[in-house]
Design a protein around this motif. Structure first.
Motif, PDB file in Angstrom:
ATOM      1  N   ILE A   4       4.030  -5.244  -5.660  1.00  0.00           N
ATOM      2  CA  ILE A   4       2.661  -4.711  -5.772  1.00  0.00           C
ATOM      3  C   ILE A   4       1.833  -5.245  -4.613  1.00  0.00           C
ATOM      4  CG2 ILE A   4       0.597  -4.576  -7.221  1.00  0.00           C
ATOM      5  CD1 ILE A   4       2.385  -5.185  -9.634  1.00  0.00           C
ATOM      6  N   ILE A   5       1.272  -4.323  -3.831  1.00  0.00           N
ATOM      7  CA  ILE A   5       0.442  -4.704  -2.681  1.00  0.00           C
ATOM      8  C   ILE A   5      -0.900  -3.977  -2.781  1.00  0.00           C
ATOM      9  CG2 ILE A   5       0.259  -4.816  -0.168  1.00  0.00           C
ATOM     10  CD1 ILE A   5       3.289  -4.582  -0.002  1.00  0.00           C
ATOM     11  N   PRO A   6      -1.988  -4.701  -3.012  1.00  0.00           N
ATOM     12  CA  PRO A   6      -3.306  -4.052  -3.007  1.00  0.00           C
ATOM     13  C   PRO A   6      -3.766  -3.798  -1.570  1.00  0.00           C
ATOM     14  CG  PRO A   6      -3.309  -6.124  -4.264  1.00  0.00           C
ATOM     15  CD  PRO A   6      -2.079  -6.107  -3.437  1.00  0.00           C
ATOM     16  N   HIS A   7      -4.257  -2.582  -1.326  1.00  0.00           N
ATOM     17  CA  HIS A   7      -4.846  -2.239  -0.024  1.00  0.00           C
ATOM     18  C   HIS A   7      -6.300  -1.874  -0.285  1.00  0.00           C
ATOM     19  CE1 HIS A   7      -1.043  -2.013   2.321  1.00  0.00           C
ATOM     20  NE2 HIS A   7      -0.523  -1.635   1.161  1.00  0.00           N
ATOM     21  N   LYS A   8      -7.186  -2.855  -0.195  1.00  0.00           N
ATOM     22  CA  LYS A   8      -8.579  -2.616  -0.561  1.00  0.00           C
ATOM     23  C   LYS A   8      -9.226  -1.624   0.403  1.00  0.00           C
ATOM     24  CE  LYS A   8      -9.052  -6.991  -2.966  1.00  0.00           C
ATOM     25  NZ  LYS A   8      -9.805  -8.254  -3.112  1.00  0.00           N
ATOM     26  N   ASN A   9      -9.579  -2.066   1.567  1.00  0.00           N
ATOM     27  CA  ASN A   9     -10.189  -1.168   2.554  1.00  0.00           C
ATOM     28  C   ASN A   9      -9.303  -1.031   3.794  1.00  0.00           C
ATOM     29  OD1 ASN A   9     -12.562  -0.794   0.975  1.00  0.00           O
ATOM     30  ND2 ASN A   9     -13.337  -2.761   1.686  1.00  0.00           N
ATOM     31  N   GLU A  10      -8.023  -1.347   3.619  1.00  0.00           N
ATOM     32  CA  GLU A  10      -7.107  -1.317   4.758  1.00  0.00           C
ATOM     33  C   GLU A  10      -6.073  -0.218   4.564  1.00  0.00           C
ATOM     34  OE1 GLU A  10      -5.380  -5.152   4.933  1.00  0.00           O
ATOM     35  OE2 GLU A  10      -7.279  -6.203   5.252  1.00  0.00           O
ATOM     36  N   GLY A  11      -5.950   0.653   5.557  1.00  0.00           N
ATOM     37  CA  GLY A  11      -4.936   1.698   5.515  1.00  0.00           C
ATOM     38  C   GLY A  11      -5.294   2.824   4.568  1.00  0.00           C
ATOM     39  N   SER A  12      -4.433   3.830   4.546  1.00  0.00           N
ATOM     40  CA  SER A  12      -4.628   4.996   3.684  1.00  0.00           C
ATOM     41  C   SER A  12      -3.285   5.403   3.115  1.00  0.00           C
ATOM     42  CB  SER A  12      -5.236   6.157   4.477  1.00  0.00           C
ATOM     43  OG  SER A  12      -4.319   6.607   5.474  1.00  0.00           O
ATOM     44  N   ALA A  13      -3.330   6.234   2.074  1.00  0.00           N
ATOM     45  CA  ALA A  13      -2.088   6.697   1.455  1.00  0.00           C
ATOM     46  C   ALA A  13      -1.245   7.495   2.442  1.00  0.00           C
ATOM     47  CB  ALA A  13      -2.417   7.544   0.226  1.00  0.00           C
ATOM     48  N   GLU A  14      -1.880   8.272   3.295  1.00  0.00           N
ATOM     49  CA  GLU A  14      -1.139   9.081   4.284  1.00  0.00           C
ATOM     50  C   GLU A  14      -0.398   8.189   5.269  1.00  0.00           C
ATOM     51  OE1 GLU A  14      -4.273   9.505   3.424  1.00  0.00           O
ATOM     52  OE2 GLU A  14      -4.181  11.420   2.356  1.00  0.00           O
ATOM     53  N   GLU A  15      -1.041   7.106   5.700  1.00  0.00           N
ATOM     54  CA  GLU A  15      -0.395   6.184   6.638  1.00  0.00           C
ATOM     55  C   GLU A  15       0.778   5.468   5.979  1.00  0.00           C
ATOM     56  OE1 GLU A  15      -4.348   5.034   9.335  1.00  0.00           O
ATOM     57  OE2 GLU A  15      -3.691   3.736   7.689  1.00  0.00           O
ATOM     58  N   LEU A  16       0.602   5.046   4.744  1.00  0.00           N
ATOM     59  CA  LEU A  16       1.678   4.371   4.028  1.00  0.00           C
ATOM     60  C   LEU A  16       2.869   5.304   3.814  1.00  0.00           C
ATOM     61  CD1 LEU A  16      -0.362   2.431   1.286  1.00  0.00           C
ATOM     62  CD2 LEU A  16       0.638   1.506   3.388  1.00  0.00           C
ATOM     63  N   LYS A  17       2.590   6.521   3.419  1.00  0.00           N
ATOM     64  CA  LYS A  17       3.661   7.492   3.190  1.00  0.00           C
ATOM     65  C   LYS A  17       4.413   7.790   4.477  1.00  0.00           C
ATOM     66  CE  LYS A  17       4.533  12.135   1.363  1.00  0.00           C
ATOM     67  NZ  LYS A  17       3.921  13.372   0.813  1.00  0.00           N
ATOM     68  N   GLY A  18       3.683   7.939   5.581  1.00  0.00           N
ATOM     69  CA  GLY A  18       4.324   8.201   6.869  1.00  0.00           C
ATOM     70  C   GLY A  18       5.234   7.060   7.284  1.00  0.00           C
ATOM     71  N   ALA A  19       4.806   5.811   7.044  1.00  0.00           N
ATOM     72  CA  ALA A  19       5.626   4.645   7.400  1.00  0.00           C
ATOM     73  C   ALA A  19       6.899   4.597   6.559  1.00  0.00           C
ATOM     74  CB  ALA A  19       4.815   3.367   7.222  1.00  0.00           C
ATOM     75  N   ILE A  20       6.797   4.948   5.276  1.00  0.00           N
ATOM     76  CA  ILE A  20       7.979   4.954   4.405  1.00  0.00           C
ATOM     77  C   ILE A  20       8.988   5.994   4.877  1.00  0.00           C
ATOM     78  CG2 ILE A  20       8.782   5.493   2.069  1.00  0.00           C
ATOM     79  CD1 ILE A  20       6.073   4.328   1.080  1.00  0.00           C
ATOM     80  N   GLU A  21       8.514   7.188   5.142  1.00  0.00           N
ATOM     81  CA  GLU A  21       9.418   8.257   5.586  1.00  0.00           C
ATOM     82  C   GLU A  21      10.051   7.931   6.934  1.00  0.00           C
ATOM     83  OE1 GLU A  21       7.220  12.052   3.393  1.00  0.00           O
ATOM     84  OE2 GLU A  21       6.641  11.477   5.430  1.00  0.00           O
ATOM     85  N   GLU A  22       9.322   7.229   7.785  1.00  0.00           N
ATOM     86  CA  GLU A  22       9.843   6.892   9.110  1.00  0.00           C
ATOM     87  C   GLU A  22      10.926   5.810   9.051  1.00  0.00           C
ATOM     88  OE1 GLU A  22       8.204   5.161  13.426  1.00  0.00           O
ATOM     89  OE2 GLU A  22       6.794   5.725  11.823  1.00  0.00           O
ATOM     90  N   HIS A  23      10.780   4.841   8.125  1.00  0.00           N
ATOM     91  CA  HIS A  23      11.694   3.709   8.079  1.00  0.00           C
ATOM     92  C   HIS A  23      12.676   3.775   6.911  1.00  0.00           C
ATOM     93  CE1 HIS A  23       8.171   2.146  10.385  1.00  0.00           C
ATOM     94  NE2 HIS A  23       9.138   1.631  11.131  1.00  0.00           N
ATOM     95  N   ALA A  24      12.747   4.891   6.220  1.00  0.00           N
ATOM     96  CA  ALA A  24      13.650   5.022   5.070  1.00  0.00           C
ATOM     97  C   ALA A  24      15.104   4.841   5.497  1.00  0.00           C
ATOM     98  CB  ALA A  24      13.446   6.371   4.409  1.00  0.00           C
ATOM     99  N   GLN A  25      15.873   4.145   4.678  1.00  0.00           N
ATOM    100  CA  GLN A  25      17.295   3.928   4.940  1.00  0.00           C
ATOM    101  C   GLN A  25      18.186   4.863   4.144  1.00  0.00           C
ATOM    102  OE1 GLN A  25      18.012  -0.208   4.148  1.00  0.00           O
ATOM    103  NE2 GLN A  25      16.664  -0.929   5.786  1.00  0.00           N
ATOM    104  N   GLY A  26      17.568   5.578   3.196  1.00  0.00           N
ATOM    105  CA  GLY A  26      18.336   6.514   2.376  1.00  0.00           C
ATOM    106  C   GLY A  26      17.625   7.848   2.266  1.00  0.00           C
ATOM    107  N   GLU A  75      -9.739   1.742  -5.045  1.00  0.00           N
ATOM    108  CA  GLU A  75      -8.828   0.766  -4.443  1.00  0.00           C
ATOM    109  C   GLU A  75      -7.405   1.302  -4.488  1.00  0.00           C
ATOM    110  OE1 GLU A  75      -7.524  -3.923  -4.993  1.00  0.00           O
ATOM    111  OE2 GLU A  75      -9.542  -3.237  -5.552  1.00  0.00           O
ATOM    112  N   LEU A  76      -6.677   1.144  -3.377  1.00  0.00           N
ATOM    113  CA  LEU A  76      -5.327   1.681  -3.254  1.00  0.00           C
ATOM    114  C   LEU A  76      -4.303   0.582  -3.516  1.00  0.00           C
ATOM    115  CD1 LEU A  76      -3.763   4.294  -2.458  1.00  0.00           C
ATOM    116  CD2 LEU A  76      -3.707   3.393  -0.117  1.00  0.00           C
ATOM    117  N   PHE A  77      -3.291   0.911  -4.328  1.00  0.00           N
ATOM    118  CA  PHE A  77      -2.210  -0.026  -4.633  1.00  0.00           C
ATOM    119  C   PHE A  77      -0.882   0.594  -4.199  1.00  0.00           C
ATOM    120  CE2 PHE A  77      -5.587  -1.106  -7.537  1.00  0.00           C
ATOM    121  CZ  PHE A  77      -5.580  -2.501  -7.560  1.00  0.00           C
TER     122      PHE A  77
END
Length: 227
Positions: free
Chosen positions: A135-157, A197-199
């Motif tokens: 669980i990682i709280p992202h209060k005012n840092e980053g956005s859901a779109e940025e997080l999703k893009g990073a996951i898709e870029e670094h996915a191993q499966g 708040e984004l988690f």
């Protein structure tokens, strides 16, 4: 003789009248001094009635919703969570936990929430630590779109979208299948928004028998994540 007797009677009446006057005056003074005491008793009764009205009024805080010194509303100590395991509806009691990172979550018996490293926690299944959620709280840092893009870029499966996941405030829900230490593991990549708040939630579910019970339990607890 009759005159002397008459004078005596008149003198006796005068003395009697003089003796009775202070008594009557004293009674009047005592009566006046007692009046303020009765007024004070009425004031005490009024105060007690006012207190009773306050206890029955809307200003009294409900159990589990006590306001802290900083104006925060604390949630109830316990909460019933309802979810499905293998087609059967389960209702279990969870305990409220307040993370050092500031958010709250209800944790079921058999699971433990603890700090993993600065800025992130893990919710672990006690019987098998391979089942856990980061669980990682992202209060005012980053956005859901940025997080999703990073996951898709670094996915191993292989990545696919999760459909109809029972969780409110979802910004994205992805499922990744990977192999960890020779064991097939399903990873849920989730982003949940609560009160602005984004988690970021990453659920690790090894391909073991316990997965059928742990997966819905994890999701039920993560649904309660709240700032």
């Amino acid at each position: 003789m009759k005159k002397l007797f008459g004078v005596f009677i008149i003198s006796f009446l005068v003395m009697l009248t003089a003796c009775n006057q202070p008594v009557e005056d004293s009674q009047v003074e005592d009566s006046q001094e007692e009046q303020p005491v009765e007024e004070n008793e009425e004031e005490v009764i009024d105060e007690e009635e006012t207190d009773g009205e306050h206890e029955d009024g809307n200003d009294v805080e409900s159990p589990g919703e006590a306001e802290s010194g900083e104006g925060e509303i604390e949630l109830a100590d316990e909460k019933e969570l309802t979810f499905e395991i293998e087609g059967q509806t389960e209702t279990r009691v969870a305990q409220f936990n307040r993370s050092e990172l500031g958010y709250g979550i209800y944790v079921l018996e058999g699971y433990t929430l603890h700090s993993e490293e600065p800025g992130r926690d893990v919710l672990v299944f006690n019987n098998d630590g391979d089942f856990f959620t980061r669980i990682i709280p992202h209060k005012n840092e980053g956005s859901a779109e940025e997080l999703k893009g990073a996951i898709e870029e670094h996915a191993q499966g292989e990545i696919e979208n999760l459909q109809d996941l029972p969780m409110s405030g979802l910004q994205y829900a992805l499922k990744e299948s990977v192999e960890i230490s020779g064991e097939r593991t399903t990873i849920y990549h989730l982003a949940k928004e609560a009160e602005g708040e984004l988690f970021q939630l990453t659920v690790f579910l090894p391909a073991k028998e316990a997965q059928e019970g742990v997966a819905p339990s994890m999701l039920a607890m993560l649904e309660t994540v709240h700032p």
